[in-house]
Enzyme design. Structure first.
Site, PDB file in Angstrom:
ATOM      1  N   HIS A 223       0.816  -1.227   0.000  1.00  0.00           N
ATOM      2  CA  HIS A 223       0.000   0.000   0.000  1.00  0.00           C
ATOM      3  C   HIS A 223       0.845   1.271   0.000  1.00  0.00           C
ATOM      4  O   HIS A 223       0.436   2.283   0.549  1.00  0.00           O
ATOM      5  CB  HIS A 223      -0.953  -0.005   1.199  1.00  0.00           C
ATOM      6  CG  HIS A 223      -2.032  -1.036   1.096  1.00  0.00           C
ATOM      7  ND1 HIS A 223      -3.251  -0.805   0.490  1.00  0.00           N
ATOM      8  CD2 HIS A 223      -2.071  -2.335   1.502  1.00  0.00           C
ATOM      9  CE1 HIS A 223      -3.987  -1.896   0.541  1.00  0.00           C
ATOM     10  NE2 HIS A 223      -3.300  -2.852   1.143  1.00  0.00           N
TER      11      HIS A 223
ATOM     12  N   ASP B  28      -0.731  -5.944   5.452  1.00  0.00           N
ATOM     13  CA  ASP B  28      -1.719  -6.635   4.620  1.00  0.00           C
ATOM     14  C   ASP B  28      -1.438  -6.428   3.132  1.00  0.00           C
ATOM     15  O   ASP B  28      -0.785  -5.468   2.738  1.00  0.00           O
ATOM     16  CB  ASP B  28      -3.123  -6.117   4.933  1.00  0.00           C
ATOM     17  CG  ASP B  28      -3.268  -4.637   4.606  1.00  0.00           C
ATOM     18  OD1 ASP B  28      -2.398  -3.856   5.033  1.00  0.00           O
ATOM     19  OD2 ASP B  28      -4.229  -4.264   3.909  1.00  0.00           O
ATOM     20  N   GLU B  29      -1.947  -7.327   2.308  1.00  0.00           N
ATOM     21  CA  GLU B  29      -1.965  -7.163   0.844  1.00  0.00           C
ATOM     22  C   GLU B  29      -0.638  -6.651   0.286  1.00  0.00           C
ATOM     23  O   GLU B  29      -0.597  -5.851  -0.648  1.00  0.00           O
ATOM     24  CB  GLU B  29      -3.123  -6.244   0.434  1.00  0.00           C
ATOM     25  CG  GLU B  29      -4.477  -6.806   0.827  1.00  0.00           C
ATOM     26  CD  GLU B  29      -5.627  -5.875   0.488  1.00  0.00           C
ATOM     27  OE1 GLU B  29      -6.727  -6.380   0.233  1.00  0.00           O
ATOM     28  OE2 GLU B  29      -5.437  -4.649   0.506  1.00  0.00           O
ATOM     29  N   PHE B  30       0.442  -7.120   0.873  1.00  0.00           N
ATOM     30  CA  PHE B  30       1.788  -6.737   0.446  1.00  0.00           C
ATOM     31  C   PHE B  30       2.056  -7.233  -0.972  1.00  0.00           C
ATOM     32  O   PHE B  30       2.506  -6.489  -1.848  1.00  0.00           O
ATOM     33  CB  PHE B  30       2.787  -7.312   1.454  1.00  0.00           C
ATOM     34  CG  PHE B  30       4.221  -7.333   1.012  1.00  0.00           C
ATOM     35  CD1 PHE B  30       4.824  -6.205   0.476  1.00  0.00           C
ATOM     36  CD2 PHE B  30       4.981  -8.486   1.161  1.00  0.00           C
ATOM     37  CE1 PHE B  30       6.159  -6.228   0.083  1.00  0.00           C
ATOM     38  CE2 PHE B  30       6.309  -8.515   0.779  1.00  0.00           C
ATOM     39  CZ  PHE B  30       6.890  -7.384   0.232  1.00  0.00           C
TER      40      PHE B  30
ATOM     41  N   ASP C  55      -4.627 -10.636   7.423  1.00  0.00           N
ATOM     42  CA  ASP C  55      -4.672 -11.556   6.288  1.00  0.00           C
ATOM     43  C   ASP C  55      -3.344 -12.241   5.970  1.00  0.00           C
ATOM     44  O   ASP C  55      -3.336 -13.389   5.514  1.00  0.00           O
ATOM     45  CB  ASP C  55      -5.223 -10.862   5.038  1.00  0.00           C
ATOM     46  CG  ASP C  55      -4.567  -9.525   4.757  1.00  0.00           C
ATOM     47  OD1 ASP C  55      -4.540  -8.672   5.659  1.00  0.00           O
ATOM     48  OD2 ASP C  55      -4.095  -9.312   3.626  1.00  0.00           O
TER      49      ASP C  55
END
Length: 484
Positions: free
Chosen positions: A203, A270-272, A325
């Protein structure tokens, strides 16, 4: 006449008659409550109950804990609390009754929260929210017992806080240092903890656009070796390199002084990368094998990064938090047990269940994306939260998103039943500005009002004795009188 306040008190023993003096004096029996007494006196004046006369509201100490309160309403009103925040909660109860029905029922009530945290998260990075809008949101949230504000100021699409050390990463529309100081001071006055949210190592597209040398090398799709098969990583910090880690720490160090009262910090995690195909990022795989042996994976690298950033935050006196996550998925590197997990989803089978986090001793905040994700434009299949859906689910702070089941759907119930363990810190509503255009800031404020209050009611009480229709009517009555 009923007790017309949100959240509802846990106990109510009402008699007959009401309290509505022509004037009243608010008295603090302890100096610690003086500020709340002054606040209430001003709030009463705004409701045409000026200072004076013989009627009294006495705010005094009691053998209670934290936000708990007791209120006894007769000819006078006695508020018994242990802390200033308890006084704030109790005085809101009186004001809600006055706003909703013009008077306060006589009798006694008592309230104590089922969980310590009732939060609101604001993605103020993808979309610019002016300082006055944020302040108004905080006032409305505090009015119904919200006590945590997670301020997400950095995202792929924007970095919206003034930065002294890294001015090049700041978006044109942003909150200035002076505005930020005003926001955090008002939050503190409203008994709201501000949790900065600086997501990393993913992000970060806005930041890395100015520091492209720190980007993770692209991944590759083994089923499509052509150029079209390259997996982009322009949002991801290269956690295989020590200089990238040092950059992350310096970015945090630059922002810490903006939040002088904060004790918590969400570092993201998250969501790396696309976690379901983490093996398709050669840079991560190679570095993991080098550091942790042949069994090492990108999840080990990510967990190692989170642990080091968490240690850095503790040097600043900040409790580290991450999204769930990508966590608890490493084989060689255990996640620091002091890291708090903000639990938003279990949409994929690879994501670990809540029970595993509890077994490992992690504290958890429930940010149930099925019910509390207000995603602008209803992006990614989300629907705007509603009080109706919250009541239909019979949600309470221990009810988490469903776990991915054998049928490939989110069908397995995840629930922690009351009395809640200390590891369940609380819950949070979340505004995500995935698409900034679909709603104006005014429309966002209107859209979150009912579902946020629904969460606040059910979070404070671990559910609610109100029916949906009773909640809706009460919520409308309280706000109509205020002119909201």
């Amino acid at each position: 006449m009923i007790w017309s306040a949100l959240p509802q008190p846990a106990k109510a023993d009402l008699t007959t008659g009401t309290w509505r003096p022509a004037s009243a004096r608010v008295i603090a029996a302890d100096a610690a409550f003086a500020h709340e007494a002054e606040r209430l006196q001003s709030d009463l004046a705004a409701l045409d109950i000026p200072e004076g006369g013989e009627a009294r509201i006495l705010i005094g100490p009691a053998d209670l804990v934290g936000e708990a309160y007791e209120i006894v309403v007769g000819d006078d009103v006695e508020i018994r609390v242990a802390t200033p925040v308890g006084a704030f909660r109790a005085t809101r109860q009186l004001l809600h009754n006055l706003r909703a029905q013009g008077a306060v029922p006589r009798g006694s009530v008592a309230g104590v929260p089922a969980v310590a945290e009732r939060g609101i998260h604001l993605d103020a990075a993808r979309k610019y929210y002016p300082a006055d809008w944020i302040i108004a949101m905080l006032r409305d949230a505090a009015d119904v017992g919200i006590n945590v504000f997670q301020w997400h100021f950095s995202e792929n699409e924007g970095f919206r806080l003034e930065s002294a050390a890294f001015p090049e990463v700041v978006s044109d529309e942003h909150i200035t240092s002076a505005e930020a100081a005003q926001i955090v001071d008002i939050a503190r006055d409203l008994h709201i903890d501000v949790v900065p949210s600086l997501d990393m190592p993913g992000h970060l597209r806005q930041v890395l656009a100015q520091h492209p040398d720190l980007r993770l090398p692209p991944g590759t799709d083994p089923d499509d070796p052509a150029e079209a098969g390259i997996i982009g990583t322009d949002h991801a910090l290269d956690i295989t390199r020590p200089e990238a880690l040092e950059f992350a720490k310096r970015l945090i160090d630059d922002m810490v002084p903006v939040f002088p009262h904060s004790t918590k910090w969400n570092l993201g995690g998250d969501e790396f990368v696309a976690f379901e195909r983490i093996e398709d990022y050669p840079a991560l795989t190679d570095a993991a094998h080098e550091r942790f042996g042949a069994e090492g994976t990108g999840f080990d690298l990510l967990t190692d990064f989170v642990n080091e950033i968490a240690a850095h935050l503790r040097v600043h006196g900040l409790q580290p938090r991450v999204w769930n996550d990508g966590m608890l998925r490493s084989a060689q590197v255990p996640l620091d047990p002091e890291v708090v997990l903000t639990w938003w989803t279990n949409w994929h089978a690879g994501m670990r269940p809540v029970s595993e986090a509890i077994a490992a001793g992690h504290r958890i905040v429930n940010v149930n994306d099925n019910l509390f994700y207000y995603v602008l434009g209803e992006n990614a299949g989300y629907r705007y939260p509603t009080a109706e859906r919250i009541w239909e689910a019979d949600w309470h702070p221990g009810l988490f998103p469903r776990l991915w089941g054998p049928d490939g759907q989110g069908t397995v119930r995840q629930e922690i039943v009351a009395p809640y363990p200390e590891l369940l810190l609380g819950c949070s509503f979340a505004i995500w500005s995935d698409k900034g255009g679909p709603q104006t800031v005014e429309e966002v404020a209107a859209g979150i009002r009912a579902p946020l209050r629904a969460m606040a009611e059910r979070a404070w009480n671990g559910g609610s004795a109100l029916s949906l229709s009773e909640f809706t009517a009460l919520d409308a009555a309280i706000d109509e009188a205020r002119g909201s």
